[in-house]
Design a protein around this motif. Structure first.
Motif, mmCIF file in Angstrom:
data_model
loop_
_atom_site.group_PDB
_atom_site.id
_atom_site.type_symbol
_atom_site.label_atom_id
_atom_site.label_comp_id
_atom_site.label_asym_id
_atom_site.label_seq_id
_atom_site.Cartn_x
_atom_site.Cartn_y
_atom_site.Cartn_z
ATOM 1 N N LEU A 168 -60.538 -35.343 30.464
ATOM 2 C CA LEU A 168 -60.484 -33.924 30.823
ATOM 3 C C LEU A 168 -59.434 -33.145 30.056
ATOM 4 O O LEU A 168 -59.585 -31.943 29.825
ATOM 5 C CB LEU A 168 -60.142 -33.796 32.321
ATOM 6 N N PHE A 198 -59.593 -29.163 28.909
ATOM 7 C CA PHE A 198 -58.967 -28.415 30.015
ATOM 8 C C PHE A 198 -57.585 -28.977 30.363
ATOM 9 O O PHE A 198 -57.446 -29.706 31.360
ATOM 10 C CB PHE A 198 -59.852 -28.438 31.259
ATOM 11 N N PRO A 199 -56.593 -28.631 29.580
ATOM 12 C CA PRO A 199 -55.240 -29.163 29.851
ATOM 13 C C PRO A 199 -54.781 -28.811 31.263
ATOM 14 O O PRO A 199 -54.985 -27.683 31.714
ATOM 15 C CB PRO A 199 -54.376 -28.450 28.801
ATOM 16 N N GLY A 200 -54.188 -29.785 31.915
ATOM 17 C CA GLY A 200 -53.674 -29.544 33.258
ATOM 18 C C GLY A 200 -54.701 -29.758 34.352
ATOM 19 O O GLY A 200 -54.392 -29.600 35.530
ATOM 20 N N THR A 201 -55.907 -30.102 33.961
ATOM 21 C CA THR A 201 -56.952 -30.356 34.952
ATOM 22 C C THR A 201 -56.860 -31.799 35.437
ATOM 23 O O THR A 201 -56.533 -32.692 34.664
ATOM 24 C CB THR A 201 -58.335 -30.067 34.329
ATOM 25 N N HIS A 202 -57.140 -31.995 36.713
ATOM 26 C CA HIS A 202 -57.005 -33.334 37.277
ATOM 27 C C HIS A 202 -58.225 -33.753 38.079
ATOM 28 O O HIS A 202 -58.841 -32.944 38.758
ATOM 29 C CB HIS A 202 -55.767 -33.403 38.175
#
Lengths: 180, 180
Positions: free
Chosen positions: B106, B110-114
């Protein structure tokens, strides 16, 4: 393929899209580009593999469920890898919304606790195993449907590169959820 | 009944309990107090109603899935309320853990997506409809199993008062999740 979903969700979230009609779980005549995968009839009734949650930084939340047809579920339960031809895995993705009803009940014993439920359907993805037909993509054909319509070719070109990171698990990210 | 789950989860989280063995999805001989409900054979293979997520303030997270037997699913799909006798709804509760595998995939688009997946099984709850036998509790018999064992009488005394808040929906909190 995951990347596709994220894009769709991001677009939906940013545009404030709040309603998608149902793909109804019955067979659609439209096939995914590249792979030619259609919506399998009755997939909504398949057995549950697992559930997931996704947090998109600054863009929204999803609840997800993966289900499998009989061939896929037999392989899951028996630990058979690679999955045999005919296995199909479906991933249903919904928005996540708070549940005021649940929170009212929860707040008495556990103040500050929150419950989240399904908001509206976003998209559904399929992986279809055919080791000969899809030899170039790990034996899997991919499909991503939003509102019953398959995404375009560019979207489907991202499926396999993403799933390639799970090559050691026959390109499948989801594990079977043990019974509580 | 929800209150029971929360208590069990709270205890589990606080005590750092990290492993529950499986109830296996097959019939248990042990019945819930008050109601005499046993684990229905094969419930893990029932059709999916919906999924949920729960955030316990300062104590942990859960992913949940509700499934139903054929009678329950027919009622859900046709909108039949009250549920007919013989309907059974099962709620499977798991801990929620981050997925490093998913996050690695991910993070590029989408950086920072978890992403979060199922950790370990916590408990499973059942509602069994028998309008005559369970007339005093809205026609529902309740059961809460952890590690294949039913909770005690005090635990099961909290089931109905909690579900009573959903009286207008035949005491059932969960709605059927529309197909994406």
């Amino acid at each position: 393929m995951k990347r596709i979903t994220f894009s769709l969700v991001a677009i939906g979230a940013l545009a404030g899209v709040a309603a998608f009609t149902s793909a109804s779980g019955s067979a659609s005549k439209e096939a995914s580009p590249i792979y030619g995968v259609t919506i399998p009839s009755g997939y909504r009734d398949w057995q549950l593999i697992a559930v997931k949650q996704l947090h998109f930084a600054g863009m929204g939340e999803q609840l997800r469920a993966q289900v499998g047809n009989d061939i896929a579920m037999k392989a899951y339960k028996e630990g058979t890898r690679p999955f045999p031809d005919g296995a199909i895995i479906a991933a249903m993705h919904w928005t996540r919304v708070p549940s005021e009803d649940n929170d009212n009940v929860l707040d008495v014993p556990f103040p500050g606790t929150h419950s989240f439920v399904i908001g509206f359907p976003v998209n559904v993805q399929f992986m279809v195993k055919d080791s000969e037909k899809y030899a170039a993509t790990g034996g899997w054909g991919f499909a991503d449907f939003t509102n019953g319509k398959p995404g375009d070719k560019a979207l489907h070109e991202t499926c396999f590169p993403c799933h390639q990171t799970a090559k050691d698990r026959d390109f499948v990210f989801t594990d079977y959820a043990a019974t509580p």
